[in-house]
Design an enzyme around this catalytic site. Structure first.
Site, PDB file in Angstrom:
ATOM      1  CB  CYS A   2      27.586  -3.281  60.061  1.00 23.74           C
ATOM      2  SG  CYS A   2      28.539  -4.716  59.520  1.00 23.74           S
ATOM      3  NE  ARG A  27      28.143   2.978  59.280  1.00 23.14           N
ATOM      4  CZ  ARG A  27      28.743   3.558  60.304  1.00 23.14           C
ATOM      5  NH1 ARG A  27      28.690   4.869  60.442  1.00 23.14           N
ATOM      6  NH2 ARG A  27      29.383   2.853  61.195  1.00 23.14           N
ATOM      7  CD1 TRP A  72      31.321  -4.028  53.620  1.00 20.14           C
ATOM      8  CD2 TRP A  72      32.669  -4.884  55.195  1.00 20.14           C
ATOM      9  NE1 TRP A  72      32.595  -4.098  53.101  1.00 20.14           N
ATOM     10  CE2 TRP A  72      33.434  -4.623  54.043  1.00 20.14           C
ATOM     11  CE3 TRP A  72      33.303  -5.431  56.322  1.00 20.14           C
ATOM     12  CZ2 TRP A  72      34.801  -4.886  53.982  1.00 20.14           C
ATOM     13  CZ3 TRP A  72      34.654  -5.695  56.260  1.00 20.14           C
ATOM     14  CH2 TRP A  72      35.387  -5.418  55.094  1.00 20.14           C
ATOM     15  CG  ASN A  97      27.228  -2.164  63.389  1.00 19.07           C
ATOM     16  OD1 ASN A  97      26.520  -2.908  62.720  1.00 19.07           O
ATOM     17  ND2 ASN A  97      27.102  -0.853  63.354  1.00 19.07           N
ATOM     18  N   GLY A  98      30.503  -5.085  64.616  1.00 19.32           N
ATOM     19  CA  GLY A  98      31.704  -5.484  65.325  1.00 19.32           C
ATOM     20  C   GLY A  98      32.044  -6.940  65.085  1.00 19.32           C
ATOM     21  CD  GLU A 480      44.165   9.895  49.221  1.00 19.21           C
ATOM     22  OE1 GLU A 480      42.930  10.062  49.220  1.00 19.21           O
ATOM     23  OE2 GLU A 480      44.732   9.031  49.929  1.00 19.21           O
ATOM     24  CE  LYS A 484      40.287   9.352  47.999  1.00 20.03           C
ATOM     25  NZ  LYS A 484      40.929   8.345  48.824  1.00 20.03           N
ATOM     26  CD  GLU A 487      39.671   4.375  48.401  1.00 18.97           C
ATOM     27  OE1 GLU A 487      39.516   4.114  49.606  1.00 18.97           O
ATOM     28  OE2 GLU A 487      39.711   5.537  47.964  1.00 18.97           O
ATOM     29  CG  HIS A 503      65.991   1.283  42.407  1.00 20.06           C
ATOM     30  ND1 HIS A 503      67.257   0.792  42.616  1.00 20.06           N
ATOM     31  CD2 HIS A 503      66.123   2.633  42.330  1.00 20.06           C
ATOM     32  CE1 HIS A 503      68.122   1.785  42.680  1.00 20.06           C
ATOM     33  NE2 HIS A 503      67.452   2.922  42.509  1.00 20.06           N
ATOM     34  CE  LYS A 602      33.579   8.442  54.382  1.00 23.93           C
ATOM     35  NZ  LYS A 602      34.514   8.990  53.384  1.00 23.93           N
TER      36      LYS A 602
END
Length: 607
Positions: A2, A27, A72, A97-98, A480, A484, A487, A503, A602
């Site tokens: 947020c 963000r 958010w 925020n939080g 990674e 990406k 995402e 396996h 973000k």
């Protein structure tokens, strides 16, 4: 996550609020809103669309005091009724925020005292709590009393309808900074939101509460004592957060990596030897005592730590473990006071990583090192040692230049520890320094492959799943690459060590499952070739990112992207670049929002 912006001035602050919110869009958010104080009333505008829609809805709104927010969603679905700011009895308004952990208990108590809730959020309890104490006659005192009842994390800004030129702001466990102007002041959760109006900022510390008006501000610590905090001049500038010639911030930041790496490595590349002091004044005393390393990080930063484990154990000969910060903080662990705790975070405010650092310190770990991109962040301030990555602002939600600069910093840590442990001969040290100096230009060469990668991305346009393979220190790079892709393109992607194919994951391979492989020319190459044959035998389509002289040939169902060179231990950094570009161009094929992917933020500043 947020975003918060607030301002008090002798002019209309709505353009300041909207401009600030637009700079915080990276963000991640699902709704936005603002409130201004005007003629003794609160004028609130909220929207579930983008900040641009909020700007249209607030075109007639003016005021000299206001607070604004991008949300958010945590408590309550994305909706206008859950969007901030929240208001209590047309008098108090709050942005937050939080997460307030005891909000249900507080909500029940406030409801019993006649307060009506109009949202599903935890934030609304803050507004009502402050209102319940406002009879004391001071917005500062009312806020301090309310904060004493909260359990959890917060960054807040508060205004009152009958107080036209004052706001209160406070932080605990979530970042917040004060902007200092000439006859006007501001508050924001991120410096980029204030570049339009000031570069003079005060980074509020844990537990700080600040009372702000047109001419002055007063800061009080967690105990309520008036304190002085240093005013910093931010090194950020408008150019660093502008898109420029690029289509998206992610593309821009991928191309900024040569310079970001050069800036991060500047302290060593202009010298003839490696010294512990690059990690802080106490490094000379701490590093010789270190017996092992514990790396704590989340997401992309955790992948950087996993690469570093290979480096630290092979080059420095020091045991290393890597843990997901959100898991480490909740398990019982055995502390070794000789362990160096390394936390990695782009923002330095990642809630789980910060909590994991504090947990490690409580259990007896006193040797702490932060690898971070933000100098004044909480993780940096709470660590004894630090290495700044100097990647500059990273706007795209999917991390790119922060990751590669984290890898560069971790490689420097490896070399310094190896030297102190007598495992780095002078000749080898010079060779590594030479390779580090060459790294930015090597990355620039990889970027020239962009058109070929854009062409390869077309093969992924109709795909819904993908498999990434790597071996050794390139397995975390496969992780990674998969992260990406998922995402920003929303393709389900998994990564495996190539030796694990038999396996389980081999059962997934067919003509509709593209398999991306990182194929450096290293000691495990021949093993990897055998794994790739297993994929082709099942009809899988291979996309191989191969070093020179790997002798993997293009064929039906086998697509080769030839890397310009092999970089030895630094190869993971080079192989990261084409995987970033692949994800970017696949996302373009899919038509997704590259810089602001759905459901993601973000800077993850809540648990």
């Amino acid at each position: 996550m947020c975003g918060i912006v607030g301002a008090v001035a002798r002019r209309n602050v709505v353009p300041i609020l909207l401009n600030g919110l637009s700079r915080l869009e990276y963000r991640g958010y699902d709704s936005a809103g603002l409130v201004v104080v005007r003629n003794g009333k609160l004028d609130r505008v909220r929207s579930t669309g983008r900040v641009a829609e909020l700007a249209v809805k607030s075109a007639e709104t003016t005021g000299e005091l206001g607070i604004a927010h991008t949300r958010w969603a945590t408590h309550g679905v994305p909706s206008e009724r859950n969007a901030h700011p929240h208001i209590s009895r047309n008098l108090i308004s709050v942005v937050h925020n939080g997460i307030i952990e005891n909000y249900e208990e507080l909500r029940a108590d406030l409801t019993a005292h006649g307060y009506e809730f109009t949202s599903d959020t935890d934030t609304e309890v803050i507004a009502h709590l402050i209102h319940s104490h406002y009879a004391q006659g001071s917005l500062l005192v009312a806020t301090q009393m309310a904060l004493a009842q909260l359990i959890g994390a917060y960054a807040i800004a508060v205004v009152a309808a009958d107080n036209p030129h004052q706001f209160i702001a406070a932080r605990k466990g979530s970042p917040l900074l004060l902007g200092v102007g000439d006859g006007e002041h501001y508050v924001a959760s991120d410096m980029s939101a204030l570049l339009q109006v000031t570069r003079n900022v005060v980074y509020l510390e844990e537990g700080d509460v600040v009372e702000v008006d047109l001419a002055n501000y007063r800061i009080f610590d967690a105990q309520g004592t008036a304190v002085q905090r240093q005013v910093h001049v931010s090194e950020l500038n408008n150019d660093s957060v502008e898109l420029g010639e690029y289509q998206h911030y992610m593309q821009k930041e991928i191309h900024e990596q040569p310079q970001a790496l050069a800036d991060t490595l500047e302290s060593v590349c202009n010298s003839q030897s490696l010294i512990p002091g690059i990690f802080g004044a106490e490094a000379n005393a701490i590093f010789p005592q270190v017996e092992n390393i514990l790396i704590l990080a989340c997401g992309t930063s955790n992948h950087a730590g996993q690469v570093a484990r290979y480096w630290l154990e092979e080059i420095a000969g020091i045991p290393c473990s890597v843990e997901v910060a959100s898991e480490y903080r909740y398990r019982t662990s055995v502390a070794n006071p000789k362990t160096l705790i390394v936390t990695i975070s782009q923002s330095g405010e990642t809630a789980d990583t910060l909590a994991a650092l504090n947990h490690a310190k409580v259990t007896g770990h006193m040797f702490t090192l932060a690898i971070c991109n933000v100098p004044e962040s909480a993780i940096v301030r709470q660590s004894k040692l630090r290495m700044m990555t100097r990647a500059g602002p990273e706007i795209g939600v999917a991390s790119t230049k922060a990751f590669t600069t984290q890898l560069a910093a971790l490689f420097l840590l490896t070399l310094v520890l190896a030297k102190l442990r007598g495992r780095l001969a002078a000749e080898r040290e010079q060779q590594f320094l030479h390779e580090l100096r060459h790294l930015p230009s090597a990355v620039q060469k990889v970027l020239t492959l962009e058109p070929q990668i854009a062409e390869l991305s077309r093969h992924f346009a109709d795909k819904h799943n993908a498999l990434f393979l790597g071996r050794g220190l390139h397995y975390p790079i496969a992780l990674e690459g998969a992260l990406k892709l998922k995402e920003i393109s929303y393709i389900h992607a998994e990564a495996y060590p190539a030796g694990e194919l038999k396996h389980g994951p081999l059962a997934l391979v067919d003509k509709d499952m593209p398999v991306v492989s990182v194929a450096p020319n290293d000691a495990l190459l021949e093993k990897l070739k055998s794994n790739l044959q297993e994929v082709r035998a099942r009809g899988g389509e291979l996309y191989v990112f191969a070093d020179a002289n790997t002798h993997i040939k293009e064929a039906d169902g086998v697509h080769i992207l030839q890397m310009p060179e092999h970089a030895g231990f630094l190869s993971p950094i080079l192989h990261t670049i084409p995987l970033q570009l692949l994800a970017y161009y696949v996302a373009l094929q899919k038509g997704t929002d590259v810089d602001k992917p759905r459901n993601l933020a973000k800077s993850v500043t809540v648990e």
